[in-house]
Design a protein around this motif. Structure first.
Motif, short mmCIF file in Angstrom:
data_model
loop_
_atom_site.label_atom_id
_atom_site.label_comp_id
_atom_site.label_asym_id
_atom_site.label_seq_id
_atom_site.Cartn_x
_atom_site.Cartn_y
_atom_site.Cartn_z
N SER A 124 0.85 -1.20 0.00
CA SER A 124 0.00 0.00 0.00
C SER A 124 0.88 1.24 0.00
O SER A 124 2.01 1.22 0.50
CB SER A 124 -0.92 0.00 1.23
OG SER A 124 -1.63 1.21 1.33
N ASN A 125 0.35 2.33 -0.57
CA ASN A 125 1.05 3.61 -0.47
C ASN A 125 0.99 4.15 0.96
O ASN A 125 1.95 4.71 1.47
CB ASN A 125 0.41 4.63 -1.43
CG ASN A 125 0.67 4.29 -2.89
OD1 ASN A 125 1.69 3.68 -3.21
ND2 ASN A 125 -0.24 4.66 -3.76
N THR A 126 -0.15 3.97 1.62
CA THR A 126 -0.34 4.40 3.00
C THR A 126 -1.02 3.28 3.77
O THR A 126 -2.06 2.77 3.34
CB THR A 126 -1.19 5.68 3.08
OG1 THR A 126 -0.58 6.71 2.30
CG2 THR A 126 -1.33 6.15 4.52
N LEU A 127 -0.44 2.91 4.91
CA LEU A 127 -0.99 1.84 5.74
C LEU A 127 -1.25 2.41 7.13
O LEU A 127 -0.33 2.91 7.79
CB LEU A 127 -0.03 0.66 5.82
CG LEU A 127 -0.48 -0.55 6.66
CD1 LEU A 127 -1.75 -1.15 6.08
CD2 LEU A 127 0.61 -1.60 6.73
N LYS A 128 -2.51 2.36 7.59
CA LYS A 128 -2.88 2.89 8.89
C LYS A 128 -3.50 1.77 9.73
O LYS A 128 -4.23 0.95 9.23
CB LYS A 128 -3.89 4.03 8.74
CG LYS A 128 -3.36 5.24 7.97
CD LYS A 128 -4.41 6.32 7.85
CE LYS A 128 -3.89 7.52 7.08
NZ LYS A 128 -4.92 8.59 6.95
N SER A 129 -3.18 1.81 11.03
CA SER A 129 -3.72 0.83 11.96
C SER A 129 -4.14 1.55 13.23
O SER A 129 -3.35 2.29 13.83
CB SER A 129 -2.68 -0.26 12.28
OG SER A 129 -3.18 -1.16 13.24
N TYR A 130 -5.39 1.35 13.66
CA TYR A 130 -5.92 1.96 14.87
C TYR A 130 -6.49 0.87 15.76
O TYR A 130 -7.29 0.04 15.32
CB TYR A 130 -7.03 2.97 14.53
CG TYR A 130 -6.60 4.09 13.60
CD1 TYR A 130 -5.93 5.22 14.08
CD2 TYR A 130 -6.85 4.02 12.24
CE1 TYR A 130 -5.54 6.24 13.23
CE2 TYR A 130 -6.45 5.03 11.38
CZ TYR A 130 -5.81 6.13 11.88
OH TYR A 130 -5.42 7.14 11.02
N SER A 131 -6.08 0.85 17.03
CA SER A 131 -6.61 -0.12 17.98
C SER A 131 -6.32 0.34 19.39
O SER A 131 -5.40 1.15 19.62
CB SER A 131 -5.98 -1.51 17.75
OG SER A 131 -4.60 -1.49 18.05
N ASP A 132 -7.08 -0.16 20.35
CA ASP A 132 -6.82 0.13 21.76
C ASP A 132 -5.57 -0.61 22.24
O ASP A 132 -4.76 -0.08 22.99
CB ASP A 132 -8.03 -0.27 22.61
CG ASP A 132 -9.23 0.61 22.34
OD1 ASP A 132 -9.04 1.76 21.91
OD2 ASP A 132 -10.37 0.15 22.54
N THR A 133 -5.41 -1.86 21.80
CA THR A 133 -4.25 -2.66 22.18
C THR A 133 -3.76 -3.42 20.95
O THR A 133 -4.55 -4.05 20.25
CB THR A 133 -4.60 -3.66 23.29
OG1 THR A 133 -5.11 -2.95 24.42
CG2 THR A 133 -3.37 -4.45 23.72
N THR A 134 -2.46 -3.36 20.69
CA THR A 134 -1.85 -4.08 19.57
C THR A 134 -0.79 -5.03 20.13
O THR A 134 0.10 -4.60 20.87
CB THR A 134 -1.21 -3.12 18.56
OG1 THR A 134 -2.21 -2.23 18.06
CG2 THR A 134 -0.60 -3.88 17.40
N VAL A 135 -0.89 -6.30 19.79
CA VAL A 135 0.06 -7.32 20.24
C VAL A 135 0.69 -7.96 19.02
O VAL A 135 -0.01 -8.48 18.15
CB VAL A 135 -0.63 -8.39 21.11
CG1 VAL A 135 0.38 -9.44 21.54
CG2 VAL A 135 -1.28 -7.75 22.34
N LEU A 136 2.02 -7.90 18.93
CA LEU A 136 2.77 -8.53 17.84
C LEU A 136 3.66 -9.61 18.44
O LEU A 136 4.46 -9.34 19.33
CB LEU A 136 3.62 -7.50 17.09
CG LEU A 136 2.88 -6.35 16.40
CD1 LEU A 136 3.88 -5.38 15.77
CD2 LEU A 136 1.91 -6.87 15.36
N SER A 137 3.52 -10.82 17.97
CA SER A 137 4.32 -11.94 18.45
C SER A 137 4.94 -12.65 17.26
O SER A 137 4.25 -13.05 16.33
CB SER A 137 3.44 -12.92 19.26
OG SER A 137 4.20 -14.02 19.70
N SER A 138 6.27 -12.76 17.29
CA SER A 138 6.96 -13.36 16.15
C SER A 138 8.28 -13.96 16.62
O SER A 138 8.92 -13.44 17.55
CB SER A 138 7.23 -12.31 15.07
OG SER A 138 7.99 -12.85 14.01
#
Length: 210
Positions: A124-138
């Motif tokens: 994407s040219n622009t990527l937006k993410s909105y959330s109260d809590t974001t969890v990334l596990s990798s």
């Protein structure tokens, strides 16, 4: 009887396909105008598009009182151009090859949204993410960017090991800086300057200079 009032009849019609006009849509069924007058019909499972008032539909009469809408033949401008697909149960789309959804604006909405795949790619040219809590596990995470800006009110890091390598300049600006090292700290440089405007205090059991 008032001629302006049309009654719902159950005529003894011949079985077969008919063309009808949708009068109204409700949870109990669809009222249609057929060659026999006002009747009640059900939407066939194979008819995926929800009928709207004013639609011209293809009607199947399997019995005098059993009518099914098989397809939407025509939708007038007054009914609108929107199309709705409604299902009462789970829906599965399976393909041995590629599945493509193309539109000017695509929206996915649900109480829970799961994306599962061996490989996942977002472009994407622009990527937006909105959330109260974001969890990334990798297991392994890599972020590559020409410019990376992190802005927040609070930031904390808890790591077993941390390595930072900067090829150019590293600039830190803060109101107060506190470093607490439990065992050993080593600062190595070819040239070092300590510029203190007022007081400099070095407190240790032994101080070696030279």
């Amino acid at each position: 009887m008032d001629r302006s009032v049309r009654s719902i009849r159950q005529p003894a019609a011949v079985q077969g396909l008919e063309e009808a006009i949708v009068e109204s849509v409700s949870e109990s069924g669809v009222l249609i105008t057929s060659p026999n007058g006002i009747e009640r019909a059900s939407q066939a499972v194979s008819c995926l598009i929800k009928p709207c008032q004013g639609d011209t539909v293809l009607l199947l009469r399997v019995a005098p009182s059993r009518l099914y809408i098989l397809a939407i033949l025509e939708r007038t401008a007054a009914s609108g151009r929107d199309v709705a697909l409604e299902f009462t149960g789970s829906v599965s789309i399976s393909s041995a090859e590629e599945v493509t959804i193309a539109s000017k604006h695509t929206k996915l909405a649900g109480q829970q949204l799961d994306l599962v795949g061996r490989d996942l790619s977002l472009t994407s040219n622009t990527l937006k993410s909105y959330s109260d809590t974001t969890v990334l596990s990798s297991k392994t995470m890599k972020i590559a960017s020409q410019t990376l800006n992190v802005v927040g009110q609070h930031m904390s890091r808890h790591l077993k090991s941390f390595v930072s390598m900067v090829a150019g300049n590293e600039v830190r600006k803060a109101g107060n800086v506190t470093s607490q090292v439990s065992d050993f700290k080593l600062d190595q440089s070819r040239h070092s300057i300590i510029d203190v405007r007022k007081d400099l205090k070095i407190d240790a059991e032994r101080i070696h200079m030279g």
